[in-house]
Design an enzyme around this catalytic site. Sequence first.
Site, PDB file in Angstrom:
ATOM      1  N   ARG A  63     -48.297 -10.181  13.124  1.00  0.00           N
ATOM      2  CA  ARG A  63     -48.603  -8.744  13.127  1.00  0.00           C
ATOM      3  C   ARG A  63     -49.010  -8.283  14.525  1.00  0.00           C
ATOM      4  O   ARG A  63     -48.727  -7.173  14.940  1.00  0.00           O
ATOM      5  CB  ARG A  63     -49.707  -8.437  12.089  1.00  0.00           C
ATOM      6  CG  ARG A  63     -50.097  -6.972  12.038  1.00  0.00           C
ATOM      7  CD  ARG A  63     -50.782  -6.537  10.729  1.00  0.00           C
ATOM      8  NE  ARG A  63     -51.548  -7.557  10.060  1.00  0.00           N
ATOM      9  CZ  ARG A  63     -52.728  -8.038  10.478  1.00  0.00           C
ATOM     10  NH1 ARG A  63     -53.283  -7.566  11.574  1.00  0.00           N
ATOM     11  NH2 ARG A  63     -53.352  -8.967   9.783  1.00  0.00           N
ATOM     12  N   TYR A 104     -36.383  16.628  12.168  1.00  0.00           N
ATOM     13  CA  TYR A 104     -36.084  15.754  11.037  1.00  0.00           C
ATOM     14  C   TYR A 104     -37.063  16.036   9.889  1.00  0.00           C
ATOM     15  O   TYR A 104     -38.279  16.087  10.103  1.00  0.00           O
ATOM     16  CB  TYR A 104     -36.201  14.298  11.515  1.00  0.00           C
ATOM     17  CG  TYR A 104     -35.927  13.277  10.460  1.00  0.00           C
ATOM     18  CD1 TYR A 104     -34.635  13.111   9.958  1.00  0.00           C
ATOM     19  CD2 TYR A 104     -36.931  12.471   9.950  1.00  0.00           C
ATOM     20  CE1 TYR A 104     -34.369  12.157   8.987  1.00  0.00           C
ATOM     21  CE2 TYR A 104     -36.671  11.511   8.977  1.00  0.00           C
ATOM     22  CZ  TYR A 104     -35.388  11.369   8.505  1.00  0.00           C
ATOM     23  OH  TYR A 104     -35.129  10.439   7.543  1.00  0.00           O
ATOM     24  N   ASP A 132     -38.089  13.150  20.032  1.00  0.00           N
ATOM     25  CA  ASP A 132     -37.355  12.272  19.125  1.00  0.00           C
ATOM     26  C   ASP A 132     -35.925  12.210  19.661  1.00  0.00           C
ATOM     27  O   ASP A 132     -35.161  13.166  19.555  1.00  0.00           O
ATOM     28  CB  ASP A 132     -37.396  12.852  17.702  1.00  0.00           C
ATOM     29  CG  ASP A 132     -36.689  11.949  16.685  1.00  0.00           C
ATOM     30  OD1 ASP A 132     -35.812  11.155  17.092  1.00  0.00           O
ATOM     31  OD2 ASP A 132     -36.987  12.071  15.479  1.00  0.00           O
ATOM     32  N   LYS A 135     -30.499   4.152  13.495  1.00  0.00           N
ATOM     33  CA  LYS A 135     -29.305   4.952  13.747  1.00  0.00           C
ATOM     34  C   LYS A 135     -28.478   4.354  14.896  1.00  0.00           C
ATOM     35  O   LYS A 135     -27.996   3.260  14.757  1.00  0.00           O
ATOM     36  CB  LYS A 135     -29.719   6.398  14.009  1.00  0.00           C
ATOM     37  CG  LYS A 135     -30.786   6.933  13.026  1.00  0.00           C
ATOM     38  CD  LYS A 135     -30.294   7.071  11.603  1.00  0.00           C
ATOM     39  CE  LYS A 135     -31.402   7.352  10.583  1.00  0.00           C
ATOM     40  NZ  LYS A 135     -32.305   8.448  10.916  1.00  0.00           N
TER      41      LYS A 135
END
Length: 384
Positions: free
Chosen positions: A50, A103, A175, A200
């Site tokens: 982590r 978005y 973004d 993407k």
Amino acid sequence: MSEHSFATRAIHAGQAPDPITGAIIPPIYQASTHVQDGIGGFREGFEYNRAGNPTRSSLETQLAALEGGVKALSFASGLAAEDALLRGILKPGDHVLLGNDVYGGTYRLLTKVLAPWGIETTTVELADVDVIRAAIRPETKIVWLETPSNPLLKIVDIAQIVEVAHAAGLIVVVDNTFASPALQQPLALGADLVVHSTTKYLGGHSDVLGGAVVFGDDRYFDQVKFQQFAVGAVSAPLDAWLTTRGIKTLAVRMRQHSENAQAIAEWAESRPEFQDVFYPGLASHQGHEIAMKQMSGFGGMLSLGLSAGADAARAFAESTSLFQLAESLGGVESLIGYPPEMTHASVRGTALAVPENIVRLSVGIEDVGDLIADLEQGLDRLAR
Ligand SMILES: *Cc1c(COP(=O)(O)O)cnc(C)c1O
């Protein structure tokens, strides 16, 4: 690496061969913990997955190099990256200015998840700097923008918004998912932070979910890194490795996505069935001039407004075969979607609603003649 040009950095940054075996591709470190040489004797700083993993580190180095940032952090999804950024930087009472066509998931995160914890959000028309100035309050901390936007491919001037925002002491987050760093590098235009859904174009093959935050300087890194460590929405080793692999072909893929989308946009402009073609590579597009200034290509996303209205748009989205009906974007295969009921269903009926007569295309890198033939047979089926 920074002395090399983009395509070279995409292949080599963070990708040194394995020093032990000479394997040209760094291995997937599929391990949850690392053996210590005595208590606190961490090898290369690695302790527990982590907190850090070598495969994730390779990807983070690559991501920082792509955007021209000082550092990057990789997450389990684009929204996990956004969440870590927002909670790392903001405190209750702070206010965010959000582009009115961002978005839908970003809007939902701010207004449904973070609002109950005291973060306020105003959606604004970012193309108008007077509107931005008027919306800034004493508590405003962040301006969040997306260009090209989804699904209308609206372009806003990053450098101009940075100027207004920085004059008021605000942090600018871009973004950059739609353009990818192959076509647009917001940090070089003055933005402070870049976020990505690596799901993407960066991943590029529709086989992995991921996200990233890239830092223009060190100011906010520790706060966001702490969120990543304390919450744990990290990218898994295999996912990080797949993303790394996808990024190596980003430059060549984006060239082909852009070339195919441009050809389809020009074809669509000549067809009476489409009353609107939203593509920044067209001289008729609202943001063409700005896009020419701040992008080195126009990307693979475009939207088409059907002259015959919403029912025709719905039917057209179901009438193609190479263009497969699915959410998401940015893979090598072409996709088609009906935003009002798919990607933008959550904003239907709100201020962020999109026109009901559009389909959105994620143009892949198949042969463009085949793609246009597929769209033509779709129109023929509509006419029958
Ligand atoms: C998909 C997407 C996101 C969210 O990313 P996930 O990986 O799905 O969490 C954020 N911004 C944009 C522009 C996107 O297209």
